[in-house]
Write a protein that holds these residues in place. Structure first.
Motif, PDB file in Angstrom:
ATOM      1  N   SER A   1     -48.876  78.734  54.053  1.00  0.00           N
ATOM      2  CA  SER A   1     -47.979  78.700  52.905  1.00  0.00           C
ATOM      3  C   SER A   1     -47.313  77.335  52.746  1.00  0.00           C
ATOM      4  O   SER A   1     -46.900  76.959  51.648  1.00  0.00           O
ATOM      5  CB  SER A   1     -46.900  79.783  53.051  1.00  0.00           C
ATOM      6  N   ASP A   2     -47.213  76.567  53.839  1.00  0.00           N
ATOM      7  CA  ASP A   2     -46.592  75.252  53.766  1.00  0.00           C
ATOM      8  C   ASP A   2     -47.406  74.267  52.949  1.00  0.00           C
ATOM      9  O   ASP A   2     -46.861  73.279  52.445  1.00  0.00           O
ATOM     10  CB  ASP A   2     -46.385  74.682  55.176  1.00  0.00           C
ATOM     11  N   VAL A   3     -48.715  74.483  52.824  1.00  0.00           N
ATOM     12  CA  VAL A   3     -49.551  73.556  52.063  1.00  0.00           C
ATOM     13  C   VAL A   3     -49.077  73.467  50.620  1.00  0.00           C
ATOM     14  O   VAL A   3     -48.943  72.377  50.051  1.00  0.00           O
ATOM     15  CB  VAL A   3     -51.036  73.971  52.120  1.00  0.00           C
TER      16      VAL A   3
ATOM     17  N   LEU B   1     -43.947  69.140  46.557  1.00  0.00           N
ATOM     18  CA  LEU B   1     -42.982  68.072  46.779  1.00  0.00           C
ATOM     19  C   LEU B   1     -43.634  66.701  46.605  1.00  0.00           C
ATOM     20  O   LEU B   1     -43.038  65.779  46.037  1.00  0.00           O
ATOM     21  CB  LEU B   1     -42.374  68.198  48.175  1.00  0.00           C
ATOM     22  N   THR B   2     -44.870  66.570  47.090  1.00  0.00           N
ATOM     23  CA  THR B   2     -45.594  65.302  46.961  1.00  0.00           C
ATOM     24  C   THR B   2     -45.844  64.971  45.500  1.00  0.00           C
ATOM     25  O   THR B   2     -45.598  63.842  45.047  1.00  0.00           O
ATOM     26  CB  THR B   2     -46.934  65.374  47.710  1.00  0.00           C
ATOM     27  N   ALA B   3     -46.338  65.941  44.740  1.00  0.00           N
ATOM     28  CA  ALA B   3     -46.630  65.720  43.322  1.00  0.00           C
ATOM     29  C   ALA B   3     -45.360  65.382  42.555  1.00  0.00           C
ATOM     30  O   ALA B   3     -45.344  64.473  41.711  1.00  0.00           O
ATOM     31  CB  ALA B   3     -47.296  66.955  42.727  1.00  0.00           C
ATOM     32  N   SER B   4     -44.276  66.091  42.847  1.00  0.00           N
ATOM     33  CA  SER B   4     -43.022  65.861  42.146  1.00  0.00           C
ATOM     34  C   SER B   4     -42.542  64.434  42.334  1.00  0.00           C
ATOM     35  O   SER B   4     -42.139  63.762  41.375  1.00  0.00           O
ATOM     36  CB  SER B   4     -41.959  66.856  42.645  1.00  0.00           C
ATOM     37  N   TRP B   5     -42.595  63.943  43.575  1.00  0.00           N
ATOM     38  CA  TRP B   5     -42.114  62.592  43.820  1.00  0.00           C
ATOM     39  C   TRP B   5     -43.062  61.543  43.229  1.00  0.00           C
ATOM     40  O   TRP B   5     -42.621  60.594  42.571  1.00  0.00           O
ATOM     41  CB  TRP B   5     -41.937  62.338  45.318  1.00  0.00           C
TER      42      TRP B   5
ATOM     43  N   PRO C   1     -53.692  71.283  56.971  1.00  0.00           N
ATOM     44  CA  PRO C   1     -53.266  72.619  56.532  1.00  0.00           C
ATOM     45  C   PRO C   1     -52.262  73.296  57.451  1.00  0.00           C
ATOM     46  O   PRO C   1     -51.582  74.235  57.036  1.00  0.00           O
ATOM     47  CB  PRO C   1     -54.581  73.405  56.502  1.00  0.00           C
ATOM     48  N   ASP C   2     -52.145  72.810  58.697  1.00  0.00           N
ATOM     49  CA  ASP C   2     -51.212  73.454  59.634  1.00  0.00           C
ATOM     50  C   ASP C   2     -49.925  72.648  59.812  1.00  0.00           C
ATOM     51  O   ASP C   2     -49.159  72.902  60.736  1.00  0.00           O
ATOM     52  CB  ASP C   2     -51.884  73.637  60.996  1.00  0.00           C
TER      53      ASP C   2
END
Length: 264
Positions: free
Chosen positions: A24-26, A32-36, A80-81
């Motif tokens: 689920s963290d992926v 967050l990456t895309a937003s920044w 992914p982990d």
């Protein structure tokens, strides 16, 4: 390396999914990456790539070749982990909700990109501790008495937050200028140890360290971002105090004696 300016670069955020594992963290990491990136002034296009292969080094190599064909400028690995930025709490979020919060922490991508802009650097990785039962720090340094060795838990605890030039670091969370792959030879990632015996990784080279040593041999320095520790999903997360006077969040994860680290 690419001389960074405020202009629309082509980005790829890649997850080498060696056993089909997705947590689920992926999704959180991607969001967050895309937003920044989309607000940074450095992003013209953004592509997410999930590459399912049995061996992680073959997945990484496939992603790099795909990124080359698409003329990607910057590649960001997020495995992914992994949990990115475990010690950093976003503005507006109650710090009490993050039990790993540290006041010195910075988000990995913005701080790493800033360092790239200022220092013409091509490879920056986030440090982490490996999964149980090893619980080893995934950072290697050069020493006077041996070609390279893993830093100990004691050394990790005493390292100040900084960008440190090192011998090698895990590639699970790593920012790479794609021009690096024009300098080093393929295969870019390669496991040179028996995958059945994971405890050989202290003396034999895994795909992470093979890539980093290829960079070193080509004159490309590798840096660790010690402002931005990462952690493994639902596993052992150890964030060091970095001399802030507080007790460790976890006991030292190695039984090795500490010795002075000597970086390049």
């Amino acid at each position: 390396m690419t001389k960074l300016q405020k202009r629309p670069y082509k980005w790829m955020v890649a997850t080498p999914c060696s056993w089909g594992l997705m947590t689920s963290d992926v999704g959180v990491n991607y969001a967050l990456t895309a937003s920044w990136l989309l607000q940074s002034g450095y992003c013209g296009s953004l592509e997410f790539s999930v590459e399912p292969r049995y061996r992680i080094h073959t997945a990484r190599n496939a992603v790099v070749l795909d990124a080359m064909k698409k003329n990607i400028d910057f590649l960001l690995w997020i495995d992914p982990d992994m949990r990115v930025d475990v010690a950093w709490t976003p503005p507006g979020v109650d710090r009490a909700t993050n039990r790993f919060h540290k006041d010195w922490a910075l988000p990995f991508l913005p701080s790493s990109l800033d360092f790239m802009v200022q220092n013409d650097v091509g490879v920056i990785g986030a440090h982490a501790v490996s999964i149980q039962p090893e619980c080893k720090v995934n950072v290697f340094v050069f020493r006077c008495d041996k070609p390279f060795s893993r830093i100990t838990g004691e050394e990790y605890s005493q390292t100040e937050p900084c960008f440190m030039q090192i011998a090698a670091i895990g590639t699970a969370v790593m920012l790479i200028d794609m021009s690096v792959f024009k300098v080093i030879d393929p295969p870019y990632f390669e496991d040179l140890y028996d995958p059945i015996d994971r405890f050989q990784t202290d003396v034999c080279r895994t795909q992470d360290s093979v890539f980093c040593f290829k960079c070193n041999d080509a004159g490309i320095p590798v840096f660790g971002n010690f402002y931005a520790p990462a952690g493994h999903h639902k596993d052992w997360i150890w964030v060091p105090p970095f001399w802030d006077g507080k007790k460790r969040d976890r006991p030292c994860p190695t039984r090795l004696r500490a010795s002075p680290a000597s970086t390049i």
